[in-house]
Design a protein around this motif. Structure first.
Motif, PDB file in Angstrom:
ATOM      1  N   ARG A  31      23.211   8.876 -51.150  1.00  0.00           N
ATOM      2  CA  ARG A  31      23.646   8.434 -52.479  1.00  0.00           C
ATOM      3  C   ARG A  31      25.163   8.431 -52.612  1.00  0.00           C
ATOM      4  O   ARG A  31      25.701   8.683 -53.679  1.00  0.00           O
ATOM      5  N   GLN A  91      16.089  21.840 -51.957  1.00  0.00           N
ATOM      6  CA  GLN A  91      16.315  20.744 -52.883  1.00  0.00           C
ATOM      7  C   GLN A  91      16.046  21.251 -54.301  1.00  0.00           C
ATOM      8  O   GLN A  91      15.153  22.057 -54.514  1.00  0.00           O
ATOM      9  N   SER A  92      16.781  20.755 -55.213  1.00  0.00           N
ATOM     10  CA  SER A  92      16.602  21.122 -56.609  1.00  0.00           C
ATOM     11  C   SER A  92      15.361  20.448 -57.166  1.00  0.00           C
ATOM     12  O   SER A  92      14.943  19.399 -56.705  1.00  0.00           O
ATOM     13  N   ASP A  93      14.752  21.080 -58.152  1.00  0.00           N
ATOM     14  CA  ASP A  93      13.634  20.455 -58.851  1.00  0.00           C
ATOM     15  C   ASP A  93      14.131  19.336 -59.760  1.00  0.00           C
ATOM     16  O   ASP A  93      13.348  18.535 -60.243  1.00  0.00           O
ATOM     17  N   LEU A  94      15.434  19.309 -59.990  1.00  0.00           N
ATOM     18  CA  LEU A  94      16.011  18.277 -60.833  1.00  0.00           C
ATOM     19  C   LEU A  94      16.214  17.005 -60.021  1.00  0.00           C
ATOM     20  O   LEU A  94      16.540  17.069 -58.837  1.00  0.00           O
ATOM     21  N   PRO A  95      16.061  15.847 -60.641  1.00  0.00           N
ATOM     22  CA  PRO A  95      16.232  14.589 -59.912  1.00  0.00           C
ATOM     23  C   PRO A  95      17.708  14.228 -59.729  1.00  0.00           C
ATOM     24  O   PRO A  95      18.193  13.241 -60.257  1.00  0.00           O
ATOM     25  N   LEU A  96      18.406  15.049 -58.971  1.00  0.00           N
ATOM     26  CA  LEU A  96      19.830  14.830 -58.726  1.00  0.00           C
ATOM     27  C   LEU A  96      20.030  14.330 -57.303  1.00  0.00           C
ATOM     28  O   LEU A  96      19.335  14.761 -56.388  1.00  0.00           O
ATOM     29  N   PRO A  97      21.001  13.447 -57.105  1.00  0.00           N
ATOM     30  CA  PRO A  97      21.295  12.998 -55.740  1.00  0.00           C
ATOM     31  C   PRO A  97      21.690  14.192 -54.869  1.00  0.00           C
ATOM     32  O   PRO A  97      22.281  15.162 -55.362  1.00  0.00           O
ATOM     33  N   GLN A 101      23.641  17.926 -55.693  1.00  0.00           N
ATOM     34  CA  GLN A 101      23.014  19.221 -55.451  1.00  0.00           C
ATOM     35  C   GLN A 101      23.905  20.089 -54.567  1.00  0.00           C
ATOM     36  O   GLN A 101      24.091  21.280 -54.836  1.00  0.00           O
TER      37      GLN A 101
END
Length: 171
Positions: A31, A91-97, A101
């Motif tokens: 990304r 990986q984060s549970d949040l939808p971040l590139p 993160q």
């Protein structure tokens, strides 16, 4: 010792090609912009190894310590999670590139805020996290805090101006 950024770029390019990836594939995975991938592969000099460089290295199968190794004239280490019992970075549970993160994992959080700068009929928000380097001195933290306070005032003023310029007919 001087780091060899051109060598890092050549090695990353060779690793990408060996995996059958195009630069646009790295853009999709990491990304980051195509220009950034091109700059890294061209050997652009940076002041430090950035989270973006680490993300590109991971995307071609290298460990997180491989960019330093290559810059110092050594060989990269390939990740083989199945054989070594290692797992990829969390990986984060949040939808971040991935690059966001990575940035959030490094350094220390100095401040944060949520700002509504959107039109009245939208619930979009801007979320800002102010980060500083690990081990920052008290003076550095004070400077960052002061800069953040000035920027935060500007953001609040923008938000207030947006709210005041709306008329009842805007809804």
């Amino acid at each position: 010792m001087t780091w060899d950024w051109k060598r890092l770029g050549r090695e990353l390019r060779a690793a990408r090609k060996a995996k059958g990836l195009k630069q646009t594939d790295l853009v999709q995975v990491t990304r980051v912009s195509l220009a950034t991938v091109q700059n890294i592969e061209a050997g652009k000099e940076y002041t430090r190894i950035t989270p973006t460089i680490r993300a590109v290295a991971r995307a071609v199968g290298w460990t997180d310590s491989s960019p330093e190794a290559v810059l110092n004239g050594e060989q990269p280490t390939l990740v083989d999670a199945d054989e070594r019992g290692q797992s990829p970075p969390p990986q984060s549970d949040l939808p971040l590139p991935p690059f966001i993160q990575e940035e959030l994992r490094e350094g220390q959080v100095l401040a944060s805020g949520v700002y509504d700068l959107s039109p009245e009929d939208s619930d979009a928000q801007m979320i800002i996290v102010v980060k500083g380097k690990k081990g920052a001195s008290v003076d550095e933290i004070r400077q960052w805090r002061d800069r953040w306070r000035r920027a935060e005032r500007d953001l609040r003023r923008l938000s207030d101006e947006e709210t005041q310029t709306r008329s009842p007919d805007d809804a």
